[in-house]
Design an enzyme around this catalytic site. Structure first.
Site, PDB file in Angstrom:
ATOM      1  N   PRO A 111       6.524   5.256  19.411  1.00 33.07           N
ATOM      2  CG  PRO A 111       4.684   6.491  20.130  1.00 33.07           C
ATOM      3  CD  PRO A 111       6.032   6.647  19.489  1.00 33.07           C
ATOM      4  CG  LEU A 150      -4.233   7.596  12.256  1.00 34.34           C
ATOM      5  CD1 LEU A 150      -5.192   6.406  12.347  1.00 34.34           C
ATOM      6  CD2 LEU A 150      -4.962   8.893  12.607  1.00 34.34           C
ATOM      7  CD1 TRP A 183      -1.672   9.098   0.408  1.00 33.59           C
ATOM      8  CD2 TRP A 183      -1.410   6.880   0.276  1.00 33.59           C
ATOM      9  NE1 TRP A 183      -1.503   8.760  -0.918  1.00 33.59           N
ATOM     10  CE2 TRP A 183      -1.335   7.407  -1.034  1.00 33.59           C
ATOM     11  CE3 TRP A 183      -1.267   5.494   0.449  1.00 33.59           C
ATOM     12  CZ2 TRP A 183      -1.147   6.609  -2.165  1.00 33.59           C
ATOM     13  CZ3 TRP A 183      -1.061   4.698  -0.671  1.00 33.59           C
ATOM     14  CH2 TRP A 183      -1.006   5.254  -1.957  1.00 33.59           C
ATOM     15  CG  ASP A 243       3.450   8.235   8.532  1.00 32.63           C
ATOM     16  OD1 ASP A 243       4.658   8.393   8.773  1.00 32.63           O
ATOM     17  OD2 ASP A 243       2.991   8.099   7.374  1.00 32.63           O
ATOM     18  CE1 TYR A 289       1.159  10.377   1.838  1.00 35.02           C
ATOM     19  CE2 TYR A 289       0.829  10.357   4.204  1.00 35.02           C
ATOM     20  CZ  TYR A 289       1.429   9.843   3.081  1.00 35.02           C
ATOM     21  OH  TYR A 289       2.297   8.785   3.202  1.00 35.02           O
ATOM     22  CE  LYS A 310       5.706   9.265   5.289  1.00 37.10           C
ATOM     23  NZ  LYS A 310       4.265   9.457   5.372  1.00 37.10           N
ATOM     24  CG  HIS A 322       7.160  10.909   0.660  1.00 38.57           C
ATOM     25  ND1 HIS A 322       6.013  11.643   0.849  1.00 38.57           N
ATOM     26  CD2 HIS A 322       6.745   9.626   0.594  1.00 38.57           C
ATOM     27  CE1 HIS A 322       4.973  10.841   0.904  1.00 38.57           C
ATOM     28  NE2 HIS A 322       5.391   9.610   0.746  1.00 38.57           N
ATOM     29  CG  ASN A 356       8.990   4.589  -0.709  1.00 35.04           C
ATOM     30  OD1 ASN A 356       8.374   3.527  -0.685  1.00 35.04           O
ATOM     31  ND2 ASN A 356       8.411   5.755  -0.428  1.00 35.04           N
ATOM     32  CG  LEU A 397      -4.256  -2.959   7.557  1.00 40.59           C
ATOM     33  CD1 LEU A 397      -5.530  -2.250   8.018  1.00 40.59           C
ATOM     34  CD2 LEU A 397      -3.926  -4.125   8.499  1.00 40.59           C
ATOM     35  NE  ARG A 406     -13.224  -0.700   8.507  1.00 42.18           N
ATOM     36  CZ  ARG A 406     -13.458  -0.495   7.211  1.00 42.18           C
ATOM     37  NH1 ARG A 406     -12.834   0.460   6.549  1.00 42.18           N
ATOM     38  NH2 ARG A 406     -14.321  -1.265   6.561  1.00 42.18           N
TER      39      ARG A 406
HETATM   40  P1  NDP Z   1      -3.323   0.440   4.981  1.00 40.86           P
HETATM   41  O1  NDP Z   1      -2.669  -0.865   4.681  1.00 40.86           O
HETATM   42  O2  NDP Z   1      -3.148   1.048   6.309  1.00 40.86           O
HETATM   43  O3  NDP Z   1      -4.879   0.253   4.647  1.00 40.86           O
HETATM   44  C1  NDP Z   1      -5.783   1.304   4.674  1.00 40.86           C
HETATM   45  C2  NDP Z   1      -7.146   0.766   4.226  1.00 40.86           C
HETATM   46  O4  NDP Z   1      -7.585  -0.239   5.126  1.00 40.86           O
HETATM   47  C3  NDP Z   1      -8.228   1.825   4.196  1.00 40.86           C
HETATM   48  O5  NDP Z   1      -9.056   1.520   3.073  1.00 40.86           O
HETATM   49  C4  NDP Z   1      -8.989   1.587   5.509  1.00 40.86           C
HETATM   50  O6  NDP Z   1     -10.327   1.988   5.382  1.00 40.86           O
HETATM   51  C5  NDP Z   1      -8.862   0.084   5.657  1.00 40.86           C
HETATM   52  N1  NDP Z   1      -8.858  -0.391   7.057  1.00 40.86           N
HETATM   53  C6  NDP Z   1      -8.095   0.095   8.064  1.00 40.86           C
HETATM   54  N2  NDP Z   1      -8.297  -0.612   9.192  1.00 40.86           N
HETATM   55  C7  NDP Z   1      -9.219  -1.564   8.895  1.00 40.86           C
HETATM   56  C8  NDP Z   1      -9.847  -2.582   9.647  1.00 40.86           C
HETATM   57  N3  NDP Z   1      -9.565  -2.772  10.940  1.00 40.86           N
HETATM   58  N4  NDP Z   1     -10.778  -3.362   9.025  1.00 40.86           N
HETATM   59  C9  NDP Z   1     -11.075  -3.176   7.714  1.00 40.86           C
HETATM   60  N5  NDP Z   1     -10.504  -2.233   6.950  1.00 40.86           N
HETATM   61  C10 NDP Z   1      -9.580  -1.417   7.526  1.00 40.86           C
HETATM   62  O7  NDP Z   1      -2.896   1.443   3.803  1.00 40.86           O
HETATM   63  P2  NDP Z   1      -2.084   2.760   3.499  1.00 40.86           P
HETATM   64  O8  NDP Z   1      -1.581   2.558   2.129  1.00 40.86           O
HETATM   65  O9  NDP Z   1      -2.882   3.946   3.823  1.00 40.86           O
HETATM   66  O10 NDP Z   1      -0.801   2.722   4.458  1.00 40.86           O
HETATM   67  C11 NDP Z   1      -0.818   3.182   5.786  1.00 40.86           C
HETATM   68  C12 NDP Z   1      -0.043   4.493   5.962  1.00 40.86           C
HETATM   69  O11 NDP Z   1       1.317   4.345   5.588  1.00 40.86           O
HETATM   70  C13 NDP Z   1      -0.525   5.630   5.056  1.00 40.86           C
HETATM   71  O12 NDP Z   1      -1.762   6.153   5.454  1.00 40.86           O
HETATM   72  C14 NDP Z   1       0.642   6.570   5.161  1.00 40.86           C
HETATM   73  O13 NDP Z   1       0.623   7.258   6.394  1.00 40.86           O
HETATM   74  C15 NDP Z   1       1.798   5.587   5.071  1.00 40.86           C
HETATM   75  N6  NDP Z   1       2.256   5.395   3.678  1.00 40.86           N
HETATM   76  C16 NDP Z   1       3.502   5.852   3.331  1.00 40.86           C
HETATM   77  C17 NDP Z   1       4.000   5.708   2.062  1.00 40.86           C
HETATM   78  C18 NDP Z   1       5.361   6.212   1.739  1.00 40.86           C
HETATM   79  O14 NDP Z   1       5.705   6.317   0.547  1.00 40.86           O
HETATM   80  N7  NDP Z   1       6.183   6.510   2.725  1.00 40.86           N
HETATM   81  C19 NDP Z   1       3.220   5.059   0.992  1.00 40.86           C
HETATM   82  C20 NDP Z   1       1.943   4.553   1.450  1.00 40.86           C
HETATM   83  C21 NDP Z   1       1.514   4.725   2.740  1.00 40.86           C
HETATM   84  P3  NDP Z   1     -11.013   3.249   6.143  1.00 40.86           P
HETATM   85  O15 NDP Z   1      -9.995   4.329   6.233  1.00 40.86           O
HETATM   86  O16 NDP Z   1     -12.141   3.585   5.236  1.00 40.86           O
HETATM   87  O17 NDP Z   1     -11.449   2.758   7.481  1.00 40.86           O
END
Ligand code: NDP
Length: 307
Positions: A18, A22, A25, A48, A53, A78, A111, A158, A208, A256
């Site tokens: 997909p 979701l 982290w 994910d 985490y 991971k 990872h 990465n 984001l 959200r």
């Molecule tokens: P994102 O870019 O997904 O942003 C997350 C933040 O945005 C949270 O603070 C969330 O708040 C907020 N948010 C989400 N949707 C909205 C919306 N519609 N309006 C306003 N605010 C919003 O950040 P991540 O760094 O978490 O990246 C996403 C995922 O990628 C991680 O969760 C993980 O699964 C993966 N990841 C993998 C990495 C790797 O090394 N492989 C490294 C980093 C991330 P709230 O939750 O409070 O709603």
């Protein structure tokens, strides 16, 4: 707005993944269980996760709460850096499966291209430089997990183009995906093109801008959102899917979570405006542990780099 039912095909197996999943982290125990259930009830079929985490058990509870048939879900996790060693890979996956309460994963990622010999609770980890320079022994152990049916696919995270090229020369099983930071401030067009040409699907983390979603306030993004009566998050997620990339927005906020799963049909002109806007930022990483870990060449892959 229609839900994100779009999928991409994974080259080796033709299994569909997909396009939107979701992220989990920084999703605290106590929040993430409900977040996962709400996501699945809202139509998400892709979650994910990661051992690092420290919330996989709650993610597993959320999956069970939703009542979804396991076959309907695409679950990724991971291998953490402390398990990045051929003799630890099987134990790393087993801990993840036990945490999640599952008997197999759909995708298991290395990872980071960094192996920790030790990770103290404070301060820099001790790096295993041999395995960090050459991940192939760990990769070979991950390949065995596919043969054993413990995971349907394996991939990396990465990894730069250079590191992918090196791994491709050594691997029996090609990485199905490379999960990297991809967003408006880190759009990595060369990596996108190279991955497309080599049949490795990219997944966008921090789409984001990570915690606090700072990129939602970008003027171009807001302008395009207003034109569609959509939210800035929907613009950023739809843009990456249009680029042929899996997107993993994280939220623990029910409204959200639902919002992020609604797609908008961006025009070619809007996609080029977003690409142009992204090119103004170059590669500004939000997630960069190179200093904290003492691995200065983490993102370099040219000859002469330390790794
Ligand atoms: P994102 O870019 O997904 O942003 C997350 C933040 O945005 C949270 O603070 C969330 O708040 C907020 N948010 C989400 N949707 C909205 C919306 N519609 N309006 C306003 N605010 C919003 O950040 P991540 O760094 O978490 O990246 C996403 C995922 O990628 C991680 O969760 C993980 O699964 C993966 N990841 C993998 C990495 C790797 O090394 N492989 C490294 C980093 C991330 P709230 O939750 O409070 O709603």
């Amino acid at each position: 707005m229609p839900p994100f039912t779009k999928t991409f095909e994974l080259a080796a197996t033709k299994i569909k993944i997909p396009a939107v999943g979701l992220g989990t982290w920084k999703s605290e125990p106590g929040q993430v269980r409900d977040a996962v259930r709400v996501a699945i009830e809202s139509g998400y079929r892709h979650i994910d996760c990661a051992w690092a985490y420290k919330n996989e058990a709650e993610v597993g509870q959320g999956i069970r709460d939703s009542g979804i048939d396991r076959k309907e879900l695409f679950v990724t996790s991971k291998l953490w850096n402390t398990f990045h060693s051929p003799d630890k890979v099987a134990a790393g996956l087993q801990e993840t499966l036990d945490n999640l309460g599952l008997d197999h994963l759909d995708l298991y990622l290395l990872h980071w291209p960094v192996a920790f010999a030790k990770q103290p609770s404070k301060g820099k980890p001790e790096i295993d430089w041999a395995l960090t320079k050459d991940v192939s022994p760990t990769w070979a152990a991950m390949e065995k997990l596919v043969e054993q049916g413990k995971t349907k696919h394996i991939g990396v995270s990465n990894f730069t183009i250079g590191r992918c090229e090196k791994l491709l020369k050594q691997a029996k099983i090609k990485p199905a995906v490379n999960q990297v930071e991809l967003n408006l401030h880190c759009s990595q067009p060369e990596l996108v093109q190279w991955s497309h040409d080599h049949g490795i699907l990219l997944e966008a983390y921090s789409p984001l801008g990570s915690t606090g979603a700072p990129q939602l306030s970008d003027s171009v993004v807001k302008d395009i959102a207003a034109a569609h009566g959509a939210s800035p998050a929907q613009v950023l997620i739809s843009w990456q899917v249009k680029r042929g990339i899996v997107v993993l927005p994280k939220s623990v906020t029910p409204q959200r979570i639902k919002e992020n799963f609604e797609s908008i049909d961006l025009s070619a002109d809007e996609v080029s405006r977003l690409n142009k806007r992204a090119s103004e930022f170059g590669t500004q990483r939000t997630v960069d542990p190179s200093k904290a870990w003492g691995v200065p060449d983490l993102w370099k892959d040219e000859p002469g780099a330390k790794l």
